[in-house]
Design a protein around this motif. Sequence first.
Motif, mmCIF file in Angstrom:
data_model
loop_
_atom_site.group_PDB
_atom_site.id
_atom_site.type_symbol
_atom_site.label_atom_id
_atom_site.label_comp_id
_atom_site.label_asym_id
_atom_site.label_seq_id
_atom_site.Cartn_x
_atom_site.Cartn_y
_atom_site.Cartn_z
ATOM 1 N N VAL A 1 -24.513 -28.332 -20.811
ATOM 2 C CA VAL A 1 -24.318 -29.709 -21.525
ATOM 3 C C VAL A 1 -23.119 -29.604 -22.516
ATOM 4 O O VAL A 1 -23.113 -30.095 -23.441
ATOM 5 C CB VAL A 1 -25.781 -29.798 -22.497
ATOM 6 C CG1 VAL A 1 -26.788 -30.417 -21.610
ATOM 7 C CG2 VAL A 1 -25.952 -28.681 -23.280
ATOM 8 N N ASN A 2 -22.015 -28.639 -22.063
ATOM 9 C CA ASN A 2 -20.714 -28.546 -22.593
ATOM 10 C C ASN A 2 -20.747 -28.437 -24.075
ATOM 11 O O ASN A 2 -19.916 -28.641 -24.928
ATOM 12 C CB ASN A 2 -19.974 -29.887 -22.502
ATOM 13 C CG ASN A 2 -18.541 -29.713 -22.762
ATOM 14 O OD1 ASN A 2 -18.181 -28.874 -21.833
ATOM 15 N ND2 ASN A 2 -17.814 -30.778 -22.981
ATOM 16 N N GLN A 3 -21.828 -27.612 -24.503
ATOM 17 C CA GLN A 3 -21.756 -26.897 -25.902
ATOM 18 C C GLN A 3 -20.879 -25.872 -26.169
ATOM 19 O O GLN A 3 -19.873 -25.524 -25.314
ATOM 20 C CB GLN A 3 -23.205 -26.441 -26.303
ATOM 21 C CG GLN A 3 -24.327 -27.629 -26.228
ATOM 22 C CD GLN A 3 -25.587 -27.139 -26.716
ATOM 23 O OE1 GLN A 3 -25.754 -26.031 -27.334
ATOM 24 N NE2 GLN A 3 -26.409 -27.960 -26.960
ATOM 25 N N SER A 4 -20.729 -25.488 -27.442
ATOM 26 C CA SER A 4 -19.741 -24.482 -28.107
ATOM 27 C C SER A 4 -18.204 -24.934 -27.702
ATOM 28 O O SER A 4 -17.252 -24.250 -27.335
ATOM 29 C CB SER A 4 -19.808 -22.956 -27.078
ATOM 30 O OG SER A 4 -20.941 -22.433 -27.366
ATOM 31 N N LEU A 5 -18.028 -26.278 -28.010
ATOM 32 C CA LEU A 5 -16.841 -26.972 -28.076
ATOM 33 C C LEU A 5 -16.273 -27.257 -26.630
ATOM 34 O O LEU A 5 -14.942 -26.965 -26.580
ATOM 35 C CB LEU A 5 -15.916 -26.105 -29.138
ATOM 36 C CG LEU A 5 -16.401 -26.342 -30.555
ATOM 37 C CD1 LEU A 5 -15.431 -25.277 -31.264
ATOM 38 C CD2 LEU A 5 -16.406 -27.622 -31.137
ATOM 39 N N GLY A 6 -17.201 -27.033 -25.615
ATOM 40 C CA GLY A 6 -16.492 -27.062 -24.292
ATOM 41 C C GLY A 6 -16.037 -25.911 -23.832
ATOM 42 O O GLY A 6 -15.237 -25.807 -22.872
ATOM 43 N N LEU A 7 -16.227 -24.816 -24.236
ATOM 44 C CA LEU A 7 -15.711 -23.580 -24.163
ATOM 45 C C LEU A 7 -16.626 -22.916 -22.837
ATOM 46 O O LEU A 7 -17.395 -22.243 -22.876
ATOM 47 C CB LEU A 7 -15.863 -22.311 -24.952
ATOM 48 C CG LEU A 7 -14.876 -22.794 -26.375
ATOM 49 C CD1 LEU A 7 -15.220 -21.701 -27.736
ATOM 50 C CD2 LEU A 7 -13.503 -22.810 -25.924
ATOM 51 N N THR B 1 -22.251 -18.032 -27.132
ATOM 52 C CA THR B 1 -23.505 -18.274 -26.677
ATOM 53 C C THR B 1 -23.621 -17.694 -25.080
ATOM 54 O O THR B 1 -24.596 -17.379 -24.675
ATOM 55 C CB THR B 1 -23.721 -19.676 -26.509
ATOM 56 O OG1 THR B 1 -22.637 -20.540 -25.808
ATOM 57 C CG2 THR B 1 -23.810 -20.384 -28.065
ATOM 58 N N ASN B 2 -22.304 -17.813 -24.326
ATOM 59 C CA ASN B 2 -22.271 -17.082 -23.181
ATOM 60 C C ASN B 2 -22.933 -15.657 -23.215
ATOM 61 O O ASN B 2 -23.480 -15.183 -22.106
ATOM 62 C CB ASN B 2 -20.961 -17.277 -22.509
ATOM 63 C CG ASN B 2 -21.187 -16.742 -21.137
ATOM 64 O OD1 ASN B 2 -20.444 -15.468 -20.719
ATOM 65 N ND2 ASN B 2 -21.505 -17.411 -20.147
ATOM 66 N N ARG B 3 -22.286 -14.868 -24.367
ATOM 67 C CA ARG B 3 -22.820 -13.539 -24.378
ATOM 68 C C ARG B 3 -24.221 -13.329 -24.509
ATOM 69 O O ARG B 3 -24.953 -12.464 -24.153
ATOM 70 C CB ARG B 3 -21.975 -12.892 -25.512
ATOM 71 C CG ARG B 3 -20.377 -12.745 -25.140
ATOM 72 C CD ARG B 3 -19.761 -12.464 -26.189
ATOM 73 N NE ARG B 3 -18.344 -12.469 -26.366
ATOM 74 C CZ ARG B 3 -17.585 -11.648 -25.595
ATOM 75 N NH1 ARG B 3 -18.226 -10.567 -25.271
ATOM 76 N NH2 ARG B 3 -16.245 -11.862 -25.611
ATOM 77 N N SER B 4 -24.684 -14.419 -25.255
ATOM 78 C CA SER B 4 -26.144 -14.398 -25.461
ATOM 79 C C SER B 4 -26.989 -14.603 -24.388
ATOM 80 O O SER B 4 -28.109 -14.004 -24.093
ATOM 81 C CB SER B 4 -26.624 -15.386 -26.522
ATOM 82 O OG SER B 4 -25.929 -15.327 -27.713
ATOM 83 N N CYS B 5 -26.403 -15.554 -23.372
ATOM 84 C CA CYS B 5 -27.311 -15.865 -22.207
ATOM 85 C C CYS B 5 -27.135 -14.554 -21.248
ATOM 86 O O CYS B 5 -28.004 -14.381 -20.581
ATOM 87 C CB CYS B 5 -26.502 -17.026 -21.345
ATOM 88 S SG CYS B 5 -26.823 -18.590 -22.221
ATOM 89 N N PHE C 1 -25.886 -23.134 -21.757
ATOM 90 C CA PHE C 1 -25.500 -24.042 -23.020
ATOM 91 C C PHE C 1 -24.245 -24.721 -22.382
ATOM 92 O O PHE C 1 -23.898 -25.975 -22.720
ATOM 93 C CB PHE C 1 -25.023 -23.242 -24.167
ATOM 94 C CG PHE C 1 -26.101 -22.381 -24.886
ATOM 95 C CD1 PHE C 1 -26.820 -23.168 -26.007
ATOM 96 C CD2 PHE C 1 -26.370 -21.239 -24.518
ATOM 97 C CE1 PHE C 1 -27.975 -22.810 -26.446
ATOM 98 C CE2 PHE C 1 -27.428 -20.551 -25.205
ATOM 99 C CZ PHE C 1 -28.394 -21.198 -26.283
ATOM 100 N N ASP C 2 -23.374 -24.049 -21.588
ATOM 101 C CA ASP C 2 -22.435 -24.775 -20.983
ATOM 102 C C ASP C 2 -22.655 -26.033 -20.241
ATOM 103 O O ASP C 2 -22.089 -26.964 -20.068
ATOM 104 C CB ASP C 2 -21.829 -23.752 -19.889
ATOM 105 C CG ASP C 2 -20.760 -22.709 -20.569
ATOM 106 O OD1 ASP C 2 -20.638 -22.523 -21.760
ATOM 107 O OD2 ASP C 2 -20.591 -21.548 -19.875
#
Length: 296
Positions: A267-273, A222-226, A264-265
Amino acid sequence: MSQGSAPRYPMVLVPGMLGFIHLVLYPYWYGIVEALRRGGAVVFAVQVSPLNSNEVRGEQLLARIEEILRETGADKVNLIGHSQGSLTARYAAAKRPDLVASVTSVAGPNHGSELADYLHRHYAHDSLKGRLLSGLLRVINALMCLLDTGYHGPKLPVDVHGSHHSLTTEGVALFNQRYPQGLPETWGGHGPEEVNGVRYYSWSGTLQPGKTDRGRNLFDGTNRSCRLFAKTFVREAGHCDGMVGRYSSHLGTVIGDDFPLDHFDIVNQSLGLVGKGAEPIRLFLEHAARLKAAGL
């Protein structure tokens, strides 16, 4: 957060577009609800239509607030909305300020999203590309609804165009004319701390080379998407979280607008990555103590 720093009123967490409560076992607010509850807070993660206008979602939220008040015996709630959830919460507070102690916007597009503007220009809803995107979103929504184990209410209505328009600069400008509570008078400024007895707060993040593109975010898709979505920004180029601009997020008392967190980070999504030095859960715990200190 100690037991003594838990807020007076229940904390109601409102998700953004394509939001959910739990996808099978995976929570939208990863690790946040449990951390707040360990500190003694009464917390509800709620569901509203994943794809619909701010007003439709807001009416659904108001109905859920009334249920929570009956269930807990509380007089009011503290609303915390992520992304479109911020606009949803603002609507509820504007309509029924007597039921809401505070509204907190977390990466909320309070002046619209340049990503939504880009999609509006290049994927108009009546074009072939727009219809294909709309169909894809409907499929994703249907699949997520099937997998959401945290929501057990009636089927929620879908309006893809209404959802998208509610996030564009034009759509949010119309929304803000009707519901201006908490908005800054100047671009990039703070808004009023309190309106009609409701306190307003906000925080957001920005993509920061060396922080948000390193650490555990190296393994976060998701970070790459952002980072890809951030290329659509013009007015706030270099000052966004990939979906929402830094200054567009401002509402009420601005706690911070440049935390090293993508959309996404935060709200701590992607398993907190999350990226280097990022602590999204800590922001929620600190805010719970802030609400407590304010008597909320």
